[in-house]
Design a protein around this motif. Structure first.
Motif, mmCIF file in Angstrom:
data_model
loop_
_atom_site.group_PDB
_atom_site.id
_atom_site.type_symbol
_atom_site.label_atom_id
_atom_site.label_comp_id
_atom_site.label_asym_id
_atom_site.label_seq_id
_atom_site.Cartn_x
_atom_site.Cartn_y
_atom_site.Cartn_z
ATOM 1 N N HIS A 1 75.202 18.550 -59.550
ATOM 2 C CA HIS A 1 74.705 19.253 -58.364
ATOM 3 C C HIS A 1 73.823 20.409 -58.831
ATOM 4 C CE1 HIS A 1 76.780 17.034 -55.293
ATOM 5 N NE2 HIS A 1 77.937 17.201 -55.882
ATOM 6 N N GLU A 2 72.960 20.074 -59.760
ATOM 7 C CA GLU A 2 72.087 21.051 -60.405
ATOM 8 C C GLU A 2 71.170 21.709 -59.378
ATOM 9 O OE1 GLU A 2 70.106 17.128 -60.276
ATOM 10 O OE2 GLU A 2 72.109 17.867 -60.690
ATOM 11 N N THR A 3 70.794 22.943 -59.645
ATOM 12 C CA THR A 3 69.991 23.699 -58.684
ATOM 13 C C THR A 3 69.127 24.718 -59.412
ATOM 14 O OG1 THR A 3 70.098 25.214 -56.791
ATOM 15 C CG2 THR A 3 71.918 25.308 -58.350
ATOM 16 N N VAL A 4 67.996 25.094 -58.784
ATOM 17 C CA VAL A 4 67.151 26.156 -59.331
ATOM 18 C C VAL A 4 67.500 27.502 -58.703
ATOM 19 C CG1 VAL A 4 65.226 24.607 -59.866
ATOM 20 C CG2 VAL A 4 65.329 25.723 -57.620
ATOM 21 N N ASP A 5 68.492 27.531 -57.847
ATOM 22 C CA ASP A 5 68.772 28.741 -57.064
ATOM 23 C C ASP A 5 69.094 29.949 -57.934
ATOM 24 O OD1 ASP A 5 68.354 27.127 -54.920
ATOM 25 O OD2 ASP A 5 70.414 27.118 -54.197
ATOM 26 N N ASP A 6 69.788 29.732 -59.056
ATOM 27 C CA ASP A 6 70.141 30.878 -59.907
ATOM 28 C C ASP A 6 68.895 31.541 -60.488
ATOM 29 O OD1 ASP A 6 72.811 30.378 -59.430
ATOM 30 O OD2 ASP A 6 73.107 29.224 -61.261
ATOM 31 N N SER A 7 67.953 30.737 -60.977
ATOM 32 C CA SER A 7 66.736 31.327 -61.548
ATOM 33 C C SER A 7 65.840 31.902 -60.452
ATOM 34 C CB SER A 7 65.981 30.302 -62.394
ATOM 35 O OG SER A 7 65.576 29.198 -61.626
ATOM 36 N N VAL A 8 65.839 31.286 -59.282
ATOM 37 C CA VAL A 8 65.069 31.829 -58.160
ATOM 38 C C VAL A 8 65.592 33.215 -57.791
ATOM 39 C CG1 VAL A 8 64.613 31.574 -55.693
ATOM 40 C CG2 VAL A 8 64.304 29.624 -57.221
ATOM 41 N N LEU A 9 66.915 33.346 -57.733
ATOM 42 C CA LEU A 9 67.508 34.649 -57.416
ATOM 43 C C LEU A 9 67.121 35.701 -58.449
ATOM 44 C CD1 LEU A 9 69.424 36.379 -55.704
ATOM 45 C CD2 LEU A 9 71.321 35.517 -57.083
ATOM 46 N N ALA A 10 67.134 35.336 -59.716
ATOM 47 C CA ALA A 10 66.770 36.280 -60.776
ATOM 48 C C ALA A 10 65.315 36.710 -60.646
ATOM 49 C CB ALA A 10 67.014 35.648 -62.145
ATOM 50 N N ILE A 11 64.426 35.777 -60.310
ATOM 51 C CA ILE A 11 63.008 36.108 -60.147
ATOM 52 C C ILE A 11 62.800 37.042 -58.960
ATOM 53 C CG2 ILE A 11 60.745 35.161 -59.541
ATOM 54 C CD1 ILE A 11 61.567 32.623 -61.111
ATOM 55 N N VAL A 12 63.453 36.736 -57.842
ATOM 56 C CA VAL A 12 63.295 37.554 -56.633
ATOM 57 C C VAL A 12 63.823 38.971 -56.856
ATOM 58 C CG1 VAL A 12 64.054 37.813 -54.241
ATOM 59 C CG2 VAL A 12 63.286 35.585 -55.069
ATOM 60 N N GLN A 13 64.904 39.082 -57.603
ATOM 61 C CA GLN A 13 65.447 40.410 -57.905
ATOM 62 C C GLN A 13 64.506 41.208 -58.798
ATOM 63 O OE1 GLN A 13 69.316 39.411 -59.509
ATOM 64 N NE2 GLN A 13 70.312 39.563 -57.498
ATOM 65 N N ALA A 14 63.853 40.535 -59.732
ATOM 66 C CA ALA A 14 62.928 41.216 -60.646
ATOM 67 C C ALA A 14 61.570 41.464 -60.001
ATOM 68 C CB ALA A 14 62.765 40.400 -61.928
ATOM 69 N N GLU A 15 61.164 40.559 -59.088
ATOM 70 C CA GLU A 15 59.859 40.656 -58.424
ATOM 71 C C GLU A 15 60.072 40.530 -56.912
ATOM 72 O OE1 GLU A 15 57.158 37.769 -60.158
ATOM 73 O OE2 GLU A 15 58.336 37.758 -62.017
ATOM 74 N N PRO A 16 60.434 41.596 -56.231
ATOM 75 C CA PRO A 16 60.880 41.542 -54.824
ATOM 76 C C PRO A 16 59.847 41.002 -53.830
ATOM 77 C CG PRO A 16 61.461 43.640 -55.840
ATOM 78 C CD PRO A 16 60.552 42.942 -56.793
ATOM 79 N N GLY A 17 58.602 40.877 -54.194
ATOM 80 C CA GLY A 17 57.599 40.414 -53.253
ATOM 81 C C GLY A 17 57.653 38.929 -52.929
ATOM 82 N N TRP A 18 58.407 38.155 -53.704
ATOM 83 C CA TRP A 18 58.468 36.713 -53.461
ATOM 84 C C TRP A 18 59.319 36.380 -52.241
ATOM 85 C CZ3 TRP A 18 54.997 33.775 -55.395
ATOM 86 C CH2 TRP A 18 54.466 34.004 -56.675
ATOM 87 N N GLN A 19 58.977 35.262 -51.590
ATOM 88 C CA GLN A 19 59.698 34.825 -50.400
ATOM 89 C C GLN A 19 60.248 33.415 -50.590
ATOM 90 O OE1 GLN A 19 56.853 35.114 -47.214
ATOM 91 N NE2 GLN A 19 56.897 37.345 -47.141
ATOM 92 N N ILE A 20 61.368 33.147 -49.921
ATOM 93 C CA ILE A 20 61.971 31.811 -49.889
ATOM 94 C C ILE A 20 61.782 31.260 -48.479
ATOM 95 C CG2 ILE A 20 64.038 30.453 -50.341
ATOM 96 C CD1 ILE A 20 63.024 32.165 -52.700
ATOM 97 N N ALA A 21 61.288 30.033 -48.376
ATOM 98 C CA ALA A 21 61.038 29.425 -47.068
ATOM 99 C C ALA A 21 61.937 28.209 -46.869
ATOM 100 C CB ALA A 21 59.576 29.010 -46.949
ATOM 101 N N ASP A 22 62.315 27.978 -45.620
ATOM 102 C CA ASP A 22 63.067 26.773 -45.238
ATOM 103 C C ASP A 22 62.218 25.985 -44.251
ATOM 104 O OD1 ASP A 22 65.203 27.760 -46.689
ATOM 105 O OD2 ASP A 22 66.290 28.512 -44.945
ATOM 106 N N LEU A 23 61.984 24.717 -44.537
ATOM 107 C CA LEU A 23 61.325 23.838 -43.563
ATOM 108 C C LEU A 23 62.402 23.154 -42.736
ATOM 109 C CD1 LEU A 23 58.370 22.152 -45.500
ATOM 110 C CD2 LEU A 23 58.343 24.149 -44.010
ATOM 111 N N ALA A 24 62.369 23.338 -41.427
ATOM 112 C CA ALA A 24 63.451 22.879 -40.559
ATOM 113 C C ALA A 24 63.424 21.375 -40.301
ATOM 114 C CB ALA A 24 63.417 23.631 -39.231
#
Length: 395
Positions: free
Chosen positions: A140-163
């Protein structure tokens, strides 16, 4: 914006053509990492123009996924499996979503075709190509951990959900699970990972759910409760509460099951992801006689997804319990329109028609139910036939 497809495969000759065909007109390159195929998988991938790279399987999905990412040259990466296809109508939507400058990750809704529980999930499969954005967790591998680390280091990034539903996934159909021994493999890998990270909420959720699936609810309950102690993100909290509801149901504690389904529904996530908890809550309400609330719960499911056959069927059961037979008949007919091989819907349609005095149509419905039960090798065919014979009807 150039888009790279990244896949890992092994012996996927039967499924791969359909998957790759669904991506025509969307991706600019295809990267396929093969972990040991002995069928025609590699040749098929090459026929579609994919770059194929060999990688020895090491019981770690994240490791293999990351191997595929290193070959990608596009600005964006899309990850799919061979048992998934892209919904054609989503191609322009996905293309448009790649134009937003500050979006780092786009979560996609995946429909779990044939799944017994939650019919939809949210998957992190479309993201920017960066060397620090990689998969973690062996199953159940995921990129979420690295995404969280990037967002914390570079707060300008956004996460989007397509409904809208973007991916159709066949991997949770019973025959697919059985043929690939998915449950045993998943349990082995997750248990190994949990030894290293015993309080990881994500691992506790995934392995706990797996224990429920394999019929060991006490083990699942303990692990899910452990995960709840450290979970903070709404999607993971929903998953934990939802599976705790299932665990308590399996342990015959309807009160605790209802409590946890309601807690799951309090989480601020996309409505389409909550259908499993809504349906299970409705079932509990119907069982304890709270028919009006059950009706409203099933109606809320249908409002979110009008094409979910089980919601219409359960609404029919509820309306029958309320004595509203014409409305129940309409619900059963809609169920059958959506899923013609739904034997129980034909059977209950026959019951409702019989209650309203429409004997000819009820017998037609019963005959269809018997035929479907027989095709599905269900003993209900004989029981239904005997019950009808007891009332003087021979089918």
């Amino acid at each position: 914006m150039a888009l790279s497809l990244c896949m890992i495969v092994k012996d996927e000759a039967a499924l791969l053509p359909r998957c790759l065909s669904s991506l025509q007109g969307l991706v600019d390159e295809m990267i396929v990492v093969d972990t040991g195929s002995t069928d025609g998988t590699i040749a098929i991938a090459q026929q579609f123009g994919a770059q194929v790279h060999a990688f020895p399987w090491q019981d770690d999905f994240a490791l293999a996924r990351n191997e595929s990412l290193q070959y990608a040259r596009g600005e964006w990466i899309l990850v799919l499996d061979a048992d998934e296809v892209l919904v054609p109508e989503m191609i322009p939507v996905l293309r448009q979503s790649l134009t937003h400058d500050r979006t780092l990750l786009i979560n996609l809704v995946r429909q779990e075709v044939g799944a017994k529980q939650s019919p939809y999930s949210l998957v992190s499969r479309l993201f920017r190509n960066r060397p620090d954005l990689r998969f973690s967790r062996p199953y159940h591998e995921t990129v979420d951990d690295s995404v969280l680390a990037i967002v914390q280091a570079e707060p300008g990034w956004q996460i989007a959900d397509l409904a809208q539903v973007a991916i159709l996934h066949d991997g949770y159909q019973e025959q697919a699970i059985a043929s690939r021994d998915k449950v045993n493999r998943a349990q082995r890998i997750l248990e190994k990972a949990l030894i290293k990270q015993p309080h990881d909420a994500y691992l506790c959720s995934k392995l706990g759910a797996l224990y429920l699936e394999s019929g060991t609810p006490q083990r699942g309950l303990k692990l899910l409760q452990r995960g709840l102690a450290s979970a903070v993100e709404p999607p993971l909290l929903y998953e934990l509460y939802y599976h705790l509801g299932i665990a308590w149901s399996q342990l015959k504690d309807a009160v605790q099951a209802e409590v946890h389904y309601r807690l799951a529904l309090q989480q601020p996530i996309l409505a389409i992801l909550t259908l499993g908890a809504r349906i299970n809550l409705g079932n509990l309400l119907l069982e304890r006689g709270a028919t009006d609330e059950a009706r409203k719960t099933y109606e809320s499911v249908i409002a979110i997804d009008p094409n979910l056959a089980i919601a219409h069927y359960n609404l029919g059961l509820t309306l029958k319990a309320l004595g509203q037979f014409p409305a129940a008949i309409a619900a059963y007919r809609e169920t059958i329109r959506l899923q013609p091989d739904y034997a129980e819907a034909h059977q209950n349609l026959g019951v409702a028609l019989l209650k309203t005095g429409n004997i000819p149509e009820s017998l037609v419905a019963f005959q269809q139910a018997i035929t479907l039960h027989e095709q599905q090798h269900s003993p209900e065919a004989d029981r239904l036939r005997q019950g009808l014979a007891g009332m003087g009807f021979r089918l």
